[in-house]
Design a protein around this motif. Structure first.
Motif, short mmCIF file in Angstrom:
data_model
loop_
_atom_site.label_atom_id
_atom_site.label_comp_id
_atom_site.label_asym_id
_atom_site.label_seq_id
_atom_site.Cartn_x
_atom_site.Cartn_y
_atom_site.Cartn_z
N ALA A 7 -5.86 -8.30 7.24
CA ALA A 7 -4.75 -8.39 6.27
C ALA A 7 -4.29 -9.83 6.03
CB ALA A 7 -3.58 -7.53 6.74
N TYR A 8 -4.44 -10.70 7.05
CA TYR A 8 -3.97 -12.09 6.91
C TYR A 8 -5.12 -13.09 6.81
CZ TYR A 8 0.28 -9.88 8.52
OH TYR A 8 1.36 -9.05 8.62
N TYR B 115 -0.68 -4.68 16.57
CA TYR B 115 0.20 -4.32 15.43
C TYR B 115 0.90 -2.96 15.65
CZ TYR B 115 1.18 -2.89 10.56
OH TYR B 115 1.76 -2.45 9.41
N GLY C 116 -2.69 0.61 -0.12
CA GLY C 116 -2.27 -0.27 0.98
C GLY C 116 -3.23 -0.09 2.15
N SER C 117 -3.38 -1.15 2.94
CA SER C 117 -4.30 -1.03 4.07
C SER C 117 -3.68 -0.19 5.18
CB SER C 117 -4.72 -2.41 4.59
OG SER C 117 -3.62 -3.14 5.05
N GLN C 118 -2.34 -0.03 5.15
CA GLN C 118 -1.68 0.82 6.14
C GLN C 118 -2.18 2.27 6.01
OE1 GLN C 118 0.43 -0.30 8.44
NE2 GLN C 118 1.22 1.60 9.26
N SER D 142 -6.33 -6.53 2.24
CA SER D 142 -5.11 -6.14 1.54
C SER D 142 -4.73 -7.19 0.51
CB SER D 142 -3.99 -6.01 2.58
OG SER D 142 -2.76 -5.79 1.96
N ASP E 106 -9.01 -5.55 11.09
CA ASP E 106 -7.92 -5.56 10.11
C ASP E 106 -7.68 -7.03 9.72
OD1 ASP E 106 -5.54 -5.55 8.76
OD2 ASP E 106 -4.56 -4.11 10.07
N TYR F 93 0.12 0.52 13.88
CA TYR F 93 -0.92 1.49 14.26
C TYR F 93 -0.38 2.55 15.22
CZ TYR F 93 -4.05 -2.55 13.20
OH TYR F 93 -4.68 -3.61 12.63
N SER G 120 -1.50 -7.46 -0.02
CA SER G 120 -0.07 -7.58 0.28
C SER G 120 0.36 -8.98 0.67
CB SER G 120 0.31 -6.62 1.40
OG SER G 120 0.14 -5.30 0.97
N LYS G 121 -0.38 -9.60 1.58
CA LYS G 121 0.12 -10.83 2.17
C LYS G 121 -0.14 -12.04 1.29
CE LYS G 121 1.29 -8.03 5.43
NZ LYS G 121 2.65 -7.60 5.73
N1 PLP Z 1 -2.30 -4.58 9.00
C1 PLP Z 1 -1.52 -5.54 9.51
C2 PLP Z 1 -2.00 -6.32 10.68
C3 PLP Z 1 -0.25 -5.76 8.96
O1 PLP Z 1 0.55 -6.69 9.48
C4 PLP Z 1 0.17 -4.97 7.85
C5 PLP Z 1 1.52 -5.17 7.26
O2 PLP Z 1 2.39 -5.77 7.79
C6 PLP Z 1 -0.71 -4.02 7.37
C7 PLP Z 1 -1.93 -3.85 7.96
C8 PLP Z 1 -0.35 -3.15 6.21
O3 PLP Z 1 -0.43 -3.83 5.01
P1 PLP Z 1 -0.50 -3.13 3.58
O4 PLP Z 1 -0.42 -1.63 3.79
O5 PLP Z 1 0.66 -3.66 2.84
O6 PLP Z 1 -1.83 -3.51 3.01
#
Ligand code: PLP
Length: 427
Positions: free
Chosen positions: A229-230, A142, A107-109, A256, A227, A145, A258-259
């Motif tokens: 992610a979107y 976000y 995950g990018s988190q 990521s 970042d 962080y 995820s989205k």
């Molecule tokens: N970065 C942003 C801006 C996000 O909104 C999110 C998740 O909501 C993440 C990172 C983390 O995403 P993930 O760990 O699922 O890749």
């Protein structure tokens, strides 16, 4: 039990833990829930079908499934997936990258956690200890962080500048002269970080803003973490056709899966200079041994064949664009007559709503809404990295709305929100 400083810092009273606990507590059983709060992407049937079909291929193909579940990858990620990504990004964006520039995380988190703590915190330079920091130049930013620093006071931030428009909208910008000044006056900044598109505001930093931030990063020999992610090229929840994707050796690009519908497969992708990729792989090795391989396996052929990007452009982006439009329409319909502003819907799965009439804090407003089943995220959480934010005019007047849910829930949730906002009005 007496936890270590690390333990106390990461498990103590933090905004995100309080928020997650609170979001996890359901409203009373007899109240209908309007889920406009969390960060889940929408479940889009056309996209789900693709993943099901990839999974079926994996199950049918010899020992592919058994090898996927029964073997660790290396700490940098799956070799085939990384090779494919390097050639994909080279071909599509003309970037001068190889496998040495890419690392996969759970995950990018968690990738952000690694990056922040790799670069910032206490370090020794010329025999002297200094506390290096991550600078967030576009707050609100976000909330995920906010508490990721292992040490205290690792994050600093600068409030966004904003412009208001006549159609009840507004937009944040980085205050570039302020960022430049800050960097000139503080040699303890280890990196800058922005989410683009932004969670929570839906802002997309302009190409010029990104290029300027990257030039500051270059001048100060620090990385700019973007970042994405979107963003592009997937999930492509970005409605500004002019926005481009940037990478060079001064940029750490975080992506990521995820989205675009795979949040539970925990796959983050980092593109950075080899020195950083090697360090992240080493961290991953010590902390996790390796990253999970399912997301990489499911996405491999979809990215390689161009199907994932095409799906992002033709299905995911239009889906969210339409939802975003509807969400704004509902807000304008139900908030009419109040002093409200919506941030320009440029990208991400969120709408950021400013209610200037609100006679209570957005934290209190969140609790009032929760009793009615409407779950949003109060804006205060997204102001972090300093203590000057309480005086920001938006600090306690905003909520973040995830607009990905079903239309009827979205409309009714916003109607209830407007009804309660009017009851809480100072006027
Ligand atoms: N970065 C942003 C801006 C996000 O909104 C999110 C998740 O909501 C993440 C990172 C983390 O995403 P993930 O760990 O699922 O890749």
């Amino acid at each position: 039990m007496n936890f270590s400083d690390f333990g106390q810092k990461l498990t103590g009273d933090s905004g995100i833990l309080r928020l997650m606990a609170d979001l996890g507590e359901k409203p009373p059983a007899d109240v209908k829930v309007y889920p406009l709060g969390g960060g889940n992407p929408a479940q889009i049937p056309e996209v789900e079908k693709l993943y099901r079909s990839e999974m079926e291929k994996i199950l049918k193909d010899g020992r592919m499934f058994e090898n996927l579940i029964g073997r660790y990858d290396g700490p940098q990620g799956n070799v085939e997936f990384i090779k494919m990504l390097a050639s994909f990004f080279k071909k599509r964006f003309g970037w001068n990258i190889t496998e040495e520039n890419i690392c996969i995380a759970n995950g990018s988190q968690s990738a952000c956690f690694y990056i922040f703590n790799l670069l910032a915190g206490t370090g020794t330079e010329n025999g002297k200890k200094t506390l290096k920091k991550i600078l967030f130049p576009l707050v609100p930013e976000y909330v995920g962080y906010a508490d990721q620093g292992i040490e205290k006071d690792m994050f600093v931030s600068l409030p966004s500048r904003f412009e208001e428009y006549e159609d009840h909208t507004f937009k944040y910008f980085t205050d570039l002269p302020k960022v430049k000044d800050y960097l000139m006056q503080h040699d303890d900044v280890a990196a800058m970080c922005v989410s683009r598109p932004s969670n929570p505001t839906g802002n997309v930093l302009t190409n010029e803003e990104i290029k300027t931030l990257a030039s500051y990063a270059h001048a100060h020999e620090i990385p700019l973490i973007i970042d994405n992610a979107y963003g592009l090229p997937w999930p492509s929840i970005i409605f500004n056709d002019k926005a481009e994707l940037f990478w060079n050796e001064d940029i750490i690009l975080s992506m990521s899966l995820s989205k675009i519908g795979l949040p539970n497969l925990r796959t983050g992708i980092i593109i950075a200079r080899p020195e950083i990729v090697r360090a992240l792989s080493n961290l991953n090795s010590i902390i996790a041994l390796a990253s999970g391989g399912f997301g990489q396996a499911v996405a491999l052929n979809l990215i390689k064949s161009g199907v994932l990007i095409e799906t992002a452009e033709k299905i995911v982006k239009p889906f969210y664009l339409e939802k975003n439009r509807k969400c704004q329409e509902y807000i304008h319909k139900y908030f009419k007559g109040t002093d409200y502003l919506v941030h320009k819907g440029e990208g991400s799965i969120f709408i950021w709503l400013l209610m200037r009439d609100l006679g209570v804090t957005s934290m209190e407003f969140y609790r009032i809404l929760k009793k009615r089943g409407v779950i949003v995220v109060p804006g205060e959480y997204f102001f972090f990295g300093g203590d000057s934010f309480a005086s920001h005019p938006h600090y306690s007047k905003c909520v973040r709305i995830n607009y990905g849910c079903e239309d009827t829930l979205l409309e009714e949730g916003i109607r209830i929100m407007a009804e309660e906002a009017k009851k809480c009005s100072r006027k």
